[in-house]
Write a protein that holds these residues in place. Structure first.
Motif, PDB file in Angstrom:
ATOM      1  N   ARG A  39      -5.039  -4.758  -6.425  1.00  0.00           N
ATOM      2  CA  ARG A  39      -3.855  -5.420  -6.890  1.00  0.00           C
ATOM      3  C   ARG A  39      -3.095  -5.891  -5.373  1.00  0.00           C
ATOM      4  O   ARG A  39      -2.465  -7.032  -5.165  1.00  0.00           O
ATOM      5  CB  ARG A  39      -2.838  -4.193  -7.344  1.00  0.00           C
ATOM      6  N   ARG A  59       0.806  -1.181  -0.024  1.00  0.00           N
ATOM      7  CA  ARG A  59       0.001   0.099  -0.009  1.00  0.00           C
ATOM      8  C   ARG A  59       0.767   1.263  -0.021  1.00  0.00           C
ATOM      9  O   ARG A  59       0.518   2.276  -0.889  1.00  0.00           O
ATOM     10  CB  ARG A  59      -0.726   0.013   1.108  1.00  0.00           C
ATOM     11  N   ALA A  60       2.036   1.327   0.782  1.00  0.00           N
ATOM     12  CA  ALA A  60       2.845   2.419   0.974  1.00  0.00           C
ATOM     13  C   ALA A  60       3.539   2.958  -0.475  1.00  0.00           C
ATOM     14  O   ALA A  60       3.978   3.712  -0.819  1.00  0.00           O
ATOM     15  CB  ALA A  60       3.842   2.134   2.113  1.00  0.00           C
ATOM     16  N   LYS A  61       3.578   1.598  -1.292  1.00  0.00           N
ATOM     17  CA  LYS A  61       4.356   1.879  -2.688  1.00  0.00           C
ATOM     18  C   LYS A  61       3.229   2.618  -3.581  1.00  0.00           C
ATOM     19  O   LYS A  61       3.686   2.926  -4.544  1.00  0.00           O
ATOM     20  CB  LYS A  61       4.439   0.451  -3.187  1.00  0.00           C
ATOM     21  N   GLY A  62       1.919   2.584  -3.336  1.00  0.00           N
ATOM     22  CA  GLY A  62       0.924   3.214  -4.119  1.00  0.00           C
ATOM     23  C   GLY A  62       0.189   2.269  -4.749  1.00  0.00           C
ATOM     24  O   GLY A  62      -0.478   2.554  -5.771  1.00  0.00           O
ATOM     25  N   ALA A  63       0.242   0.766  -4.478  1.00  0.00           N
ATOM     26  CA  ALA A  63      -0.535  -0.219  -5.320  1.00  0.00           C
ATOM     27  C   ALA A  63      -1.925   0.100  -4.733  1.00  0.00           C
ATOM     28  O   ALA A  63      -2.357   0.426  -3.589  1.00  0.00           O
ATOM     29  CB  ALA A  63      -0.267  -1.496  -4.783  1.00  0.00           C
ATOM     30  N   GLY A  64      -2.809  -0.160  -5.691  1.00  0.00           N
ATOM     31  CA  GLY A  64      -4.370   0.005  -5.431  1.00  0.00           C
ATOM     32  C   GLY A  64      -4.973  -1.401  -4.596  1.00  0.00           C
ATOM     33  O   GLY A  64      -4.210  -2.355  -4.709  1.00  0.00           O
TER      34      GLY A  64
END
Lengths: 348, 336
Positions: free
Chosen positions: B248, B240-245
């Motif tokens: 995903r 989540r912190a990487k920006g994945a929705g």
């Protein structure tokens, strides 16, 4: 000394709460912080004081039913607490990246390390090209950048390590891989949550050196969350000491370390062992308070050697103390203690 | 190197199969009831000499260790012997029935997984929501409902009242299907017989649901609970912190890891589906292995029971090998 650069990240009165059976707990209670380009800010305190919650609040990753109940988080002047999920995802990992405490459990055991780094690039379309079916070279470009970042964070033989799984890495290499994931998109801000706690002392020093190099070479601003005041003193240029969800003392590292004003900071400093000095470590008496049943007034007063009866009453503001004035980056050296205002009760 | 390990594991299955063979052989002979008596009982008055002749024909007059030796010697040559009651080679009898059982097991597994995956994933993602409570309540029902009862109810509703689906059998008589593999759905496709395809699929639906309901329930619960645990882990927070929705995060980062315990359970279910569906086969008149075995047990048809148990044991060994191979893909820490 004036700092002309506009703030990169500003927390204004940030309050994060978690509902529990015994009522709402304010894990972060009215925190104000300012981070400028290239700054390294240390957020120090005992376990459970809310320092990690500050970082997760910034990324909007507070897990439900917890929520940001008040305040604003300004990223280059834009309030990001009000962004939609999609807009927030564009910031996560790209503008603001985070490094977590336990590298082994933070890397996904089922995927190649290199692919996990590459995912950051793909999620934010960092290597843009023609639209999907036509871009044959995308993977190769992304992989090239991944190998570059892996070398930058000091992972030797990056080509072979790209195709390794997390469990095949040593602890230090795992943390480097995590930092590589964080750095892949060249973020403006790196949030580091106890990045060295799970590592050996020698590896700790290497990781800290690596973060310092990243800060100097790319101007990446860093917020380091740690319970280790010694580490923070060595690495950060500003320190904020947190206790029970509030900042109790803040200022430049030199000021806070040389001239601590809050009894809690003084207590933390007495807990740091010094090589070559025969001095007993004096632990702070008592325990971290239960956030659901905080005392009125100063939360530290039950453990404080200077506490008076009036400490249990009212709300104390952060007061300017020390010598460097308000220009020190976070409004100068300030502390939140009644002792500093000659035991006068605040008005009202 | 994986292939070498697979061959090693298959070789390691030989002592297991041998053990199964000996145990089933001995236990069948310890059960009360004599195969010749049962056969003669059906035939009416017979002479002592006739009985003796049959006993020696089946080698039942020899000491048990000699019989076991003869059985194992045949087995080593791949010969499962002849059925006492049907006077035909056991391998042929099993071969005729096995495709029906495999087809039904596959149908039930497909139905079970098609239900279990969406339900398990959605109830984990929306934990404690109405959807979660309803589907976990449904899963509880699915586990506790006996398959034969569910089968009868389904027949009542969809065959008797609505007349949408056939009551029993594998295919309509007028479908003119030419058998290739014995799996009727596959054969219909291979021979391009559209009528047979529709007919065999229609026949497959109700038994698959009756048998697959429990699979759906068990797998959905395992998938939900392992997903719930994984969704709280650190690497999900990093994703989540990487920006994945969220899709995903759940379908790529979490599901891949949640599949590890799920695959174990599915593997066990495959063994159960292939081995234990005599009741559903009976309810739907499905000419599978299960019914053949039940008959064989009642007739004390030793060779046929032994052969069928060997087949069941082999499917369990094979299913667990497949599970172990899948493990190595899902969890890189595990080697065969």
């Amino acid at each position: 000394m004036t700092d002309p650069s506009p703030p990169l990240l500003e927390l204004r009165n940030l309050t994060t709460v978690f509902p529990t059976r015994r009522g709402e707990v304010r894990a972060v209670d009215g925190v104000n912080l300012t981070l400028r380009k290239g700054q390294i800010l240390g957020l120090v305190g005992e376990s459970g004081c809310g320092k990690s919650t500050v970082l997760l609040s910034i990324l909007g990753l507070i897990s439900r039913p917890g929520r940001i109940a008040g305040g604003r988080i300004l990223l280059e002047g834009r309030d990001i607490t009000r962004l939609s999920g999609r807009e927030m995802r564009r910031i996560r990992g790209k503008d603001i990246a985070m490094i977590f405490q336990d590298p082994l459990s933070t890397l996904n055991p089922a995927f190649l390390v290199g692919e996990q780094i590459r995912e950051s690039l793909r999620l934010h379309n960092m290597m843009p090209g023609p639209p999907w079916p036509f871009d044959r070279g995308r993977k190769a470009r992304e992989k090239k950048r991944v190998l570059e970042v892996m070398e930058q964070v000091g992972i030797p033989a990056a080509d072979a390590r790209y195709k390794a799984y997390p469990h095949e890495f040593s602890g230090g290499m795992q943390q480097r891989a995590l930092i590589a994931i964080g750095l892949a998109c060249r973020p403006k801000i790196l949030l580091a949550d106890e990045p060295t706690t799970a590592l050996d002392v020698t590896i700790q020093a290497q990781i800290i050196d690596l973060m310092r190099r990243i800060n100097q070479e790319h101007g990446t601003a860093i917020i380091l969350v740690t319970h280790d005041l010694g580490l923070a003193a060595e690495f950060c240029d500003h320190l904020a000491v947190m206790y029970a969800g509030r900042i109790v003392e803040i200022g430049s590292t030199d000021e806070v370390i040389e001239n601590p004003q809050h009894p809690y900071t003084m207590g933390l400093l007495r807990c740091i062992p010094t090589v070559g000095e025969r001095r007993a470590i004096e632990p702070i008496p008592g325990n971290v308070p239960d956030l659901a049943t905080l005392p009125q007034g100063c939360a530290f007063s039950p453990r404080c050697e200077y506490a008076r009866e009036v400490c249990n009453q009212g709300f104390f503001r952060l007061q300017p103390v020390g010598t460097d004035g308000p220009a020190g980056g976070n409004g100068g050296h300030r502390a939140r203690c009644l002792r500093l205002s000659d035991y006068r009760l605040p008005e009202g | 190197m994986r292939l070498v390990k697979v061959v090693e594991r298959l070789l390691a299955a030989i002592p297991i199969m041998l053990g199964v063979a000996i145990i089933v052989f001995v236990f069948m002979r310890l059960t009360p009831g004599d195969p010749v008596d049962i056969m003669m009982g059906q035939g009416g008055a017979v002479s002592e000499g006739e009985i003796e002749r049959l006993r020696s024909e089946f080698n039942l007059d020899k000491p048990i260790h000699v019989q076991l030796g003869l059985f194992l010697a045949d087995l080593a040559r791949g010969d499962l012997g002849n059925s006492f009651s049907k006077q035909q080679p056991v391998a042929k009898l099993i071969g005729e029935r096995l495709p029906a059982t495999i087809e039904l097991a596959f149908g039930a597994l497909l139905f079970g997984l098609l239900i279990a995956f969406p339900v398990g994933i959605l109830s984990a993602v929306r934990q404690n929501s109405l959807l979660d409570r309803l589907s976990m309540g449904g899963a509880f029902l699915g586990i506790s409902m006996p398959a034969f009862w569910l089968g009868i109810i389904l027949i009542l509703i969809f065959s008797v009242n609505l007349k949408w689906l056939p009551v029993q059998g594998r295919i309509d008589y007028d479908a003119n299907l030419q058998e290739v593999t014995g799996l009727y759905v596959l054969d219909s496709i291979l021979t391009g017989n559209r009528t047979a395809l529709v007919s065999s699929l229609k026949h497959l639906i109700l038994p698959s649901i009756s048998l697959g309901a429990a699979v759906a329930a068990i797998v959905a619960r395992v998938l939900r609970s392992s997903l719930l645990e994984i969704l709280r882990s650190d690497y999900i927070r990093l994703a989540r912190a990487k920006g994945a929705g969220e899709p995903r995060v759940v379908l790529v980062h979490a599901l891949r890891n949640a599949l590890i315990p799920t695959v174990t359970v599915v593997g066990l279910q495959v063994g159960v589906l292939l081995g234990g569906n005599m009741i559903v086969e009976t309810v739907f008149g499905w000419p599978g292995l299960g019914r053949l075995v039940v008959e064989a047990i009642f007739n004390r048809d030793f060779p046929l029971v032994q052969g069928a148990v060997m087949v069941y044991a082999f499917t369990f060994v094979a299913a667990s090998l497949v599970v172990d191979i899948l493990y190595t893909y899902l969890n890189p820490k595990i080697e065969l």
